[in-house]
Design a protein around this motif. Structure first.
Motif, PDB file in Angstrom:
ATOM      1  N   PHE A 152      23.473  -0.060 -12.791  1.00  0.00           N
ATOM      2  CA  PHE A 152      23.836   1.330 -13.066  1.00  0.00           C
ATOM      3  C   PHE A 152      23.816   2.172 -11.790  1.00  0.00           C
ATOM      4  N   SER A 153      22.872   1.910 -10.906  1.00  0.00           N
ATOM      5  CA  SER A 153      22.820   2.655  -9.644  1.00  0.00           C
ATOM      6  C   SER A 153      24.046   2.380  -8.794  1.00  0.00           C
ATOM      7  N   ILE A 154      24.478   1.142  -8.772  1.00  0.00           N
ATOM      8  CA  ILE A 154      25.682   0.798  -8.009  1.00  0.00           C
ATOM      9  C   ILE A 154      26.901   1.484  -8.613  1.00  0.00           C
ATOM     10  N   GLN A 174      28.594   5.872  -2.141  1.00  0.00           N
ATOM     11  CA  GLN A 174      27.649   6.068  -1.050  1.00  0.00           C
ATOM     12  C   GLN A 174      27.496   4.789  -0.245  1.00  0.00           C
ATOM     13  N   LEU A 175      27.180   4.941   1.005  1.00  0.00           N
ATOM     14  CA  LEU A 175      27.104   3.817   1.929  1.00  0.00           C
ATOM     15  C   LEU A 175      26.039   2.806   1.532  1.00  0.00           C
ATOM     16  N   ILE A 176      24.867   3.277   1.093  1.00  0.00           N
ATOM     17  CA  ILE A 176      23.778   2.350   0.770  1.00  0.00           C
ATOM     18  C   ILE A 176      24.178   1.404  -0.359  1.00  0.00           C
ATOM     19  N   VAL A 232      25.690  -4.076  -2.164  1.00  0.00           N
ATOM     20  CA  VAL A 232      26.643  -5.027  -2.735  1.00  0.00           C
ATOM     21  C   VAL A 232      26.977  -6.111  -1.715  1.00  0.00           C
ATOM     22  N   MET A 233      27.212  -5.714  -0.478  1.00  0.00           N
ATOM     23  CA  MET A 233      27.519  -6.693   0.565  1.00  0.00           C
ATOM     24  C   MET A 233      26.331  -7.645   0.775  1.00  0.00           C
ATOM     25  N   TYR A 234      25.113  -7.081   0.764  1.00  0.00           N
ATOM     26  CA  TYR A 234      23.918  -7.907   0.898  1.00  0.00           C
ATOM     27  C   TYR A 234      23.819  -8.901  -0.261  1.00  0.00           C
TER      28      TYR A 234
END
Length: 173
Positions: A117-119, A125-127, A132-134
């Motif tokens: 949900f945060s994503i 936002q960058l974080i 997601v990339m991580y």
């Protein structure tokens, strides 16, 4: 063997610095990581994922963290109280490790919908993009380790192993 700290420390002084003696402790892996603890972990994880998803769906942005925190406290309390309840039942036992498995299950179960949900909410936002990339990179590395594992806990059939080898080669392994 004498260890010198700051130039003046004998072995006797070092013994006084160490609180207690080092004791040999044997860990019973079947008790700590046995099927009973796994069942506690997975059942509380599943309950937490379902309830966490429902709570997040009905919460607004401002109350998401508060509602998840309250749900976490409630589910952890249920897990601990359930262990105390089992003490009073015949053929059941109350175990600290069961309560710990419940707590870890609740925490990991609520982390899944909260992260998703945060994503979704903060996708610009960058974080979030970095998270997601991580996750993609970490997942790729874990799949690679599954393939390279020398002491495998999982036996893969040849067609699956070949597909996994192709996937690892495409990723860059």
């Amino acid at each position: 063997m004498t260890i010198i700290l700051s130039g003046v420390c004998s072995a006797q002084t070092l013994d006084k610095l160490i609180v207690g003696r080092v004791m040999q402790v044997e860990l019973d892996y079947s008790l700590v990581f046995g099927i009973d603890k796994q069942m506690h972990f997975f059942s509380y994880s599943l309950i937490s994922v379902v309830l966490g998803t429902l709570v997040l769906m009905v919460s607004d942005r401002k109350s998401m963290i508060q509602n998840i925190s309250l749900l976490w406290m409630g589910l952890v309390a249920v897990g601990v109280i359930e262990e105390y309840r089992q003490y009073f039942l015949p053929n059941r036992s109350a175990e600290l490790l069961d309560a710990v498995a419940n707590l870890i299950g609740v925490t990991s179960g609520l982390a899944i919908p909260t992260l998703i949900f945060s994503i979704i909410v903060y996708r610009h936002q960058l974080i979030t993009k970095l998270l997601v990339m991580y996750g993609v990179l970490l997942g790729s590395f874990l799949v690679g380790l599954l393939y390279l594992d020398e002491r495998s806990f999982l036996t893969l059939k040849e067609p699956i192993k070949e597909k996994l080898r192709t996937l690892v080669a495409m990723i860059g392994g």
